[in-house]
Design an enzyme around this catalytic site. Structure first.
Site, PDB file in Angstrom:
ATOM      1  N   ASP A 269      21.543   8.623  47.019  1.00  0.00           N
ATOM      2  CA  ASP A 269      21.373   9.927  46.380  1.00  0.00           C
ATOM      3  C   ASP A 269      22.545  10.795  46.831  1.00  0.00           C
ATOM      4  OD1 ASP A 269      20.499  12.021  44.870  1.00  0.00           O
ATOM      5  OD2 ASP A 269      18.442  11.995  45.594  1.00  0.00           O
TER       6      ASP A 269
HETATM    7  C1  BGC Z   1      18.805  14.204  43.050  1.00  0.00           C
HETATM    8  C2  BGC Z   1      18.891  12.974  42.170  1.00  0.00           C
HETATM    9  C3  BGC Z   1      19.915  13.173  41.100  1.00  0.00           C
HETATM   10  C4  BGC Z   1      21.238  13.473  41.767  1.00  0.00           C
HETATM   11  C5  BGC Z   1      22.399  13.625  40.796  1.00  0.00           C
HETATM   12  C6  BGC Z   1      20.168  14.632  43.544  1.00  0.00           C
HETATM   13  O1  BGC Z   1      20.127  15.874  44.154  1.00  0.00           O
HETATM   14  O2  BGC Z   1      17.936  13.959  44.118  1.00  0.00           O
HETATM   15  O3  BGC Z   1      17.630  12.712  41.616  1.00  0.00           O
HETATM   16  O4  BGC Z   1      19.986  12.053  40.270  1.00  0.00           O
HETATM   17  O5  BGC Z   1      21.119  14.661  42.510  1.00  0.00           O
HETATM   18  O6  BGC Z   1      22.361  14.823  40.141  1.00  0.00           O
END
Ligand code: BGC
Length: 732
Positions: A269
């Site tokens: 993530d």
């Molecule tokens: C989130 C993810 C997301 C990623 C990209 C993160 O903060 O937890 O679910 O896909 O950002 O935007």
């Protein structure tokens, strides 16, 4: 370049795809680390620095390209100017639609309609693909049993079986029958794993999940996504049992790859690799890269730890084999998607974005997602006697909020609000008195109350649209109080004093504590954040063009203090025998009546999992299990009659629950095992059948093996998780 590639090629250990093996043999360590790095784009103008990074092979993927032109421009540098001409893969959060926004995933789950959810994901994929997106960061299949957690909105709810069915449907919709299907994209099941169990519902909170529960509940939907062929997974931000999910080799190597045979790649993530420093799990950024790479995280999102990999390999801190395996997985997914052959996003002859077809899927999905919680005196659907309505509340005409959280690309201008839909629908037959009452959901300004009360006085029925704005749910939107924000509840109290019947529709990203709200209203609908076509969908239900059929994918608490509250909980040694609450003053301190309950609130939820009313009523009877006993490995048919006992057509979601009476590990009081949306004409009776195998009755034993034990199982069928019609099946 590029040749046909089938699943067995991809799965063969150590490669087997000549193109990929050839590339691997020629790549420098910097280029390998590049394939393992994904960078965000923040501006429409591509910087010289970014172009250099692509040309030098220091990046393999981007998220959030701002336009097709920017995307194709970067891709051109990759496939024409970089040494090895490896295409980039472009990802984005397309969570519940791209331009055509569907209900939030929690709402989609309330449809209990995987086939329709699959169609919506396919539509989202087509729009995203048209915009040059190769890869979407969805579905989110974190089990969420805590409505304080803002990301419950993005989840499929509290139940592993429902979330597994929904997650798999989304994967099929996004990816199509096979990777590289034209107009489809790669999916990403996230956040592996346990992220939804954050302590106290606080975002990014610690998670402590015993392995048995982890496997049975939290991992089950991921397994279903892997079985459906999901190409990628994303790790979670959470610390799971002392090991951050992003550095968790038990999850990534042992379970995901070892046990499940997952052959795609895993992305971290955003920044979750370097965040392991703050978790106190690694010393510094290079150390975080070592731990994540060794745990099996193939691509880093958003931070720069993997830029250290070449040096770390030279130092002997990361094995070259580990890097090669990760790069092989990334390249294999790019290959399977067809990016080596078709690196550029090409304009479609006819755009499908916001097409009538997609909007009609959005309307149908929104209709099916809305849950009727109360309908006293059958006030809904609105009858012909209704000649004037008051439309009140901040959510009646907010084209942005109805799109919900995580809809970056949804356009408010394309939304149809309830007010707009009512105006179109009611024409001159019904007078509409519109007054917001409050400017927005959160304000404490009561100056609009007067106009709202006046509007109510002029109307036969008050339609109130209240709830949460979109930006109160989603990531980093944990709430400790779950009532209607601002002075919306007060507004409803004032409206109730006018004395007209009230139909309240709640638009929100999570279950709210709405007991009092429902008391004030004669009818209550829960519409989640219903998306682009939310307005017409709600009006379809209010007018009775369509009967409500949504069912709650999550239990609604009466009070925050009950959380976590979910239907598939374990029993206690002293289960509650009554719903009654309260202890009279002067009650002696003896253990009489000591039960597992609260003294200040009923032990049950406000609304249970699986619950939702229709304009009709349904009867379930004549349940038969054939055969009623069998050996391990056998199967049984569960058949019952379902009758539409009302005077209008309707759909009910028939639900089958089981309970294992005695086992070597205590079992939940109920577990959902099957469901089906059944559409019945008025008065119609139909036989419904579900097949169950003894495998469906198994569980993870104390030795962490999946086991099926002999014994008696209760079987219940009905329209919600309290289903009363029962029979038994015995495993001999
Ligand atoms: C989130 C993810 C997301 C990623 C990209 C993160 O903060 O937890 O679910 O896909 O950002 O935007």
């Amino acid at each position: 370049m590029g040749q046909a590639l089938n699943g067995s090629d991809v799965r063969s250990a150590g490669g087997g795809v000549p193109l990929i093996e050839e590339l691997l043999a020629r790549m420098t360590l910097v280029e390998k680390a590049g394939q393992m790095s994904q960078l965000p784009i923040f501006q429409a103008e591509t910087t010289a620095q970014t172009i250099d990074a692509v040309r030098e092979g220091r990046v393999g993927s981007f998220l959030n390209a701002q336009s097709v032109e920017q995307r194709n421009g970067l891709q051109r540098v990759a496939v024409e100017e970089s040494r090895l001409k490896i295409p980039l893969i472009f990802g984005r959060d397309v969570i519940h639609g791209y331009k055509t926004v569907f209900p939030i995933p929690l709402g989609q789950s309330a449809t209990f309609d995987p086939a329709l959810v699959e169609r919506a994901a396919a539509a989202a994929a087509a729009e995203a693909h048209e915009a040059g997106i190769d890869w979407v960061f969805a579905p989110m299949v974190d089990i969420a049993r805590d409505p304080r957690w803002g990301r419950i909105a993005e989840s499929c709810g509290e139940d592993p079986y429902l979330a597994a069915r929904m997650g798999a449907a989304m994967v099929r919709g996004f990816q199509g029958p096979q990777p590289g299907t034209p107009g489809r994209v790669a999916a990403c099941a996230k956040h592996f794993a346990g992220y939804g169990a954050a302590e106290a519902g606080r975002e990014y909170g610690t998670t402590c999940i015993p392995e048995q529960l982890l496997r049975e509940v939290y991992l089950a939907p991921f397994k279903a996504c892997v079985d459906a062929g999901v190409l990628t997974l994303m790790t979670g931000f959470n610390d799971l049992n002392g090991v951050p999910a992003t550095g968790n080799d038990l999850l990534l190597e042992n379970i995901l790859r070892g046990e499940w045979g997952f052959a795609g790649f895993v992305v971290s993530d955003w920044g979750s690799i370097v965040e392991m420093v703050r978790h106190g799990f690694v010393e510094d950024e290079p150390h975080s890269a070592v731990v994540a790479a060794q745990a099996g995280v193939d691509m880093e999102m958003g931070s720069g730890a993997y830029a250290n990999l070449p040096k770390l390999v030279d130092q002997g801190r990361v094995a070259l084999r580990t890097i090669d395996e990760a790069v092989r997985r990334v390249l294999t997914v790019k290959h399977r998607l067809g990016l080596f052959d078709r690196p550029y996003a090409e304009p479609r002859k006819v755009s499908v974005t916001l097409s009538n077809e997609h909007r009609s899927v959005a309307r149908e999905l929104a209709r099916e997602s809305i849950v009727l919680l109360k309908n006293e005196g059958r006030i809904l659907p609105l009858g012909p006697h209704v000649k004037s309505i008051a439309v009140i509340g901040p959510q009646a005409d907010d084209p942005r909020d109805q799109l919900g959280c995580w809809s970056f690309d949804g356009e408010a201008a394309a939304s149809l609000t309830v007010l707009a839909a009512l105006r179109e629908r009611c024409g001159r037959d019904i007078q509409i008195h519109h007054a917001k009452g409050v400017e927005d959901c959160r304000t404490h300004d009561r100056s609009g109350f007067g106009a709202a009360i006046e509007a109510a006085k002029k109307a036969d029925v008050v339609l109130a649209f209240v709830g949460e704005p979109a930006n109160l749910s989603g990531e980093c939107r944990s709430r400790a109080f779950l009532d209607l924000p601002g002075v919306q509840q007060e507004l409803l109290e004032c409206l109730a004093e006018v004395g007209r019947p009230i139909v309240v529709t709640v638009l929100a990203g999570r279950p709210l504590t709405i007991g009092r709200t429902c008391e004030l209203a004669q009818a209550a609908l829960y519409a989640w954040h219903p998306g682009t076509m939310g307005g017409p969908a709600i009006v379809d239900l209010l007018t009775g063009d369509v009967a409500p059929s949504g069912k709650l994918p999550v239990s609604f608490p009466r009070a925050v203090g009950q959380i976590p509250i979910y239907y598939n909980a374990k029993n206690t040694g002293r289960p509650a025998t009554s719903h009654a609450r309260g202890i009279p003053i002067g009650t002696p301190l003896d253990p009489e009546g000591f039960e597992s309950s609260y003294i200040d609130v009923d032990v049950t939820p406000e609304f249970p999992f699986g619950f939702g009313l229709s304009y009709s009523s349904f009867e379930y009877f004549d349940l038969r299990v054939t055969p009623s006993r069998g050996k391990i490995g056998s199967s049984a048919t569960i058949a019952f009659q379902m009758k539409n006992a009302g005077d209008v057509p309707g759909v009910d979601v028939a639900q089958l629950y089981v309970r294992d009476r005695v086992a070597t590990v205590t079992r939940p009081v109920r577990e959902l095992k099957r469901f089906e949306r059944v559409s019945l004409a008025r008065g119609e009776t139909r036989t419904i059948e579900f097949a169950l195998t003894t495998q469906d009755l198994g569980f993870w034993g104390r030795d962490m093996r999946f086991t099926v034990e002999p014994g008696v199982f209760d079987i219940f069928v009905g329209g919600d998780s309290r289903a009363g019609l029962g029979a038994t099946f015995e495993i001999e």
